[in-house]
Motif scaffolding. Structure first.
Motif, mmCIF file in Angstrom:
data_model
loop_
_atom_site.group_PDB
_atom_site.id
_atom_site.type_symbol
_atom_site.label_atom_id
_atom_site.label_comp_id
_atom_site.label_asym_id
_atom_site.label_seq_id
_atom_site.Cartn_x
_atom_site.Cartn_y
_atom_site.Cartn_z
ATOM 1 N N LEU A 69 1.084 -1.203 -0.124
ATOM 2 C CA LEU A 69 -0.096 0.116 -0.183
ATOM 3 C C LEU A 69 0.712 1.117 -0.336
ATOM 4 N N LEU A 70 2.129 1.335 0.866
ATOM 5 C CA LEU A 70 2.437 2.396 0.861
ATOM 6 C C LEU A 70 4.233 1.999 0.397
ATOM 7 N N LYS A 71 4.451 1.643 -0.755
ATOM 8 C CA LYS A 71 5.383 0.948 -1.787
ATOM 9 C C LYS A 71 6.618 0.900 -0.687
ATOM 10 N N VAL A 72 6.766 0.002 0.416
ATOM 11 C CA VAL A 72 8.330 0.429 0.913
ATOM 12 C C VAL A 72 8.348 -1.295 1.346
ATOM 13 N N SER A 73 10.001 -0.986 1.765
ATOM 14 C CA SER A 73 10.382 -2.297 2.283
ATOM 15 C C SER A 73 9.641 -2.835 3.032
ATOM 16 N N PRO A 74 9.677 -4.362 3.974
ATOM 17 C CA PRO A 74 9.166 -4.668 4.409
ATOM 18 C C PRO A 74 10.066 -3.825 6.078
ATOM 19 N N ARG A 75 8.866 -3.595 7.184
ATOM 20 C CA ARG A 75 9.763 -3.450 8.408
ATOM 21 C C ARG A 75 10.052 -2.065 7.811
ATOM 22 N N SER A 76 9.835 -0.867 7.007
ATOM 23 C CA SER A 76 10.088 -0.221 7.285
ATOM 24 C C SER A 76 9.659 1.327 8.433
ATOM 25 N N PRO A 77 9.801 1.447 9.190
ATOM 26 C CA PRO A 77 8.691 2.905 10.256
ATOM 27 C C PRO A 77 7.854 3.453 9.261
ATOM 28 N N GLU A 127 -5.384 8.727 -5.019
ATOM 29 C CA GLU A 127 -6.009 7.471 -5.880
ATOM 30 C C GLU A 127 -6.689 7.436 -4.746
ATOM 31 N N GLU A 128 -8.481 6.834 -5.265
ATOM 32 C CA GLU A 128 -9.897 7.015 -4.228
ATOM 33 C C GLU A 128 -9.915 5.049 -4.625
ATOM 34 N N LYS A 129 -9.828 4.322 -3.988
ATOM 35 C CA LYS A 129 -10.963 3.152 -4.215
ATOM 36 C C LYS A 129 -12.039 3.191 -3.217
ATOM 37 N N ILE A 142 -13.089 3.076 1.654
ATOM 38 C CA ILE A 142 -12.447 3.967 0.665
ATOM 39 C C ILE A 142 -10.919 3.922 1.446
ATOM 40 N N THR A 143 -10.537 3.075 -0.035
ATOM 41 C CA THR A 143 -8.471 3.759 0.322
ATOM 42 C C THR A 143 -7.989 4.221 -0.646
ATOM 43 N N ARG A 144 -7.666 5.421 -0.304
ATOM 44 C CA ARG A 144 -7.131 6.641 -0.399
ATOM 45 C C ARG A 144 -5.268 6.653 0.256
ATOM 46 N N VAL A 145 -4.892 6.256 -1.057
ATOM 47 C CA VAL A 145 -3.333 6.906 -1.620
ATOM 48 C C VAL A 145 -2.645 7.888 -2.437
ATOM 49 N N VAL A 177 3.284 9.227 0.704
ATOM 50 C CA VAL A 177 2.839 9.768 1.894
ATOM 51 C C VAL A 177 2.268 9.712 2.569
ATOM 52 N N GLU A 178 1.113 9.263 2.046
ATOM 53 C CA GLU A 178 0.242 8.620 3.084
ATOM 54 C C GLU A 178 -1.020 8.415 2.617
ATOM 55 N N ALA A 179 -1.367 6.409 3.109
ATOM 56 C CA ALA A 179 -2.360 5.937 3.176
ATOM 57 C C ALA A 179 -3.859 5.411 4.229
ATOM 58 N N ALA A 180 -5.063 6.002 3.862
ATOM 59 C CA ALA A 180 -5.585 6.173 4.336
ATOM 60 C C ALA A 180 -6.404 5.197 3.661
ATOM 61 N N LEU A 181 -7.310 4.458 5.297
ATOM 62 C CA LEU A 181 -8.164 3.457 5.030
ATOM 63 C C LEU A 181 -9.459 3.971 5.897
ATOM 64 N N LEU A 182 -10.397 3.806 5.244
ATOM 65 C CA LEU A 182 -11.295 4.462 5.868
ATOM 66 C C LEU A 182 -12.876 3.858 6.031
ATOM 67 N N VAL A 183 -13.962 4.279 7.024
ATOM 68 C CA VAL A 183 -15.032 2.297 6.838
ATOM 69 C C VAL A 183 -15.864 3.581 7.267
ATOM 70 N N LEU A 184 -17.105 3.648 6.928
ATOM 71 C CA LEU A 184 -17.575 5.021 6.840
ATOM 72 C C LEU A 184 -19.471 3.938 6.860
ATOM 73 N N PRO A 185 -19.534 3.148 7.682
ATOM 74 C CA PRO A 185 -21.387 2.715 7.698
ATOM 75 C C PRO A 185 -22.598 3.832 6.901
ATOM 76 N N SER A 186 -23.392 2.615 6.309
ATOM 77 C CA SER A 186 -23.602 3.216 4.907
ATOM 78 C C SER A 186 -24.810 3.668 5.454
#
Length: 242
Positions: free
Chosen positions: A115-123, A174-176, A201-204, A213-222
């Protein structure tokens, strides 16, 4: 034409729904215990719980563990505005909600590396944001950013502004969006039925160097959220298309 006879659970749900709509059962009022309701409607406890689950799925009834079932206060609807608005931009309705933020430092793993396009164990730093209307949870967001962009301390109301200050200029957001049932954790956080659909909604956000620089996972009840995505065409773009 022969109409099908409603099942007992639907008949019970219809009766309770009517009582809520007419004000016989008022917002915030605790319903009789499940045993009492089952006896009143002469049904088994599982059938009664199935009826309550229908109302929980509609957002009319809220089950609070250890306390019982309550008529839910009508929750205001919020609108997620996508399609070019700054990540985290809030509408006046959303600004009226109270947000708590829990900060956790962690290492990238599993889906977060992709999701953030980083290496494993990146802080990374995770901000778990839970908004409330009064005492009722309203929406949930998990925001992940590289550790070097994390502010030292933050409050719910200031999070969006502080993150915008610290990150470099953005090149792409980018939003999905998808509709699905909540996970067990999400249903617990938001105190909703596992049968109530949520807008996920997944926003990158990516800067001009291609870094996420930011990845957000949003959950909005319908039952309390809408999403609007607007595409604006410039005069030059219209001329080119023509």
């Amino acid at each position: 034409m022969i109409r099908p006879v409603p099942s007992r659970r639907h008949a019970i749900a219809d009766d309770l729904r009517h009582q809520i709509a007419t004000g016989r059962l008022k917002a915030g009022e605790r319903l009789p215990s499940e045993a009492q309701l089952a006896a009143r409607y002469t049904v088994s406890t599982p059938t009664l719980r199935n009826a309550l689950a229908l109302l929980q799925g509609e957002g009319l009834v809220e089950k609070i563990h250890g306390s019982g079932n309550f008529v839910r206060h009508p929750l205001r609807r919020i609108t997620y505005v996508g399609g070019g608005c700054p990540p985290g931009a809030q509408t006046p309705t959303e600004e009226a909600l109270h947000t708590t933020v829990r900060t956790t430092h962690l290492r990238a793993h599993g889906h977060l590396t992709a999701l953030l396009k980083v290496s494993p164990r990146s802080p990374l730093t995770e901000f778990l944001c839970l908004s409330h209307e009064g005492k009722s949870p309203h929406s949930l967001a998990r925001i992940y950013i590289p550790r070097d962009l994390a502010p030292a301390d933050i409050s719910g109301s200031a999070l969006t502004a502080r993150l915008a200050e610290l990150r470099p200029p953005l090149a792409e957001v980018e939003e999905k969006a998808s509709a699905r049932l909540p996970t067990a954790d999400e249903a617990t956080f938001l105190r909703i039925s596992s049968t109530l659909a949520v807008l996920s909604i997944t926003r990158v956000a990516t800067d001009t160097t291609g870094r996420v620089v930011e990845a957000a996972l949003l959950v909005l009840p319908s039952d309390r959220a809408d999403a609007v995505f607007t595409t604006r065409h410039t005069t030059e773009a219209r001329r080119t298309e023509g």
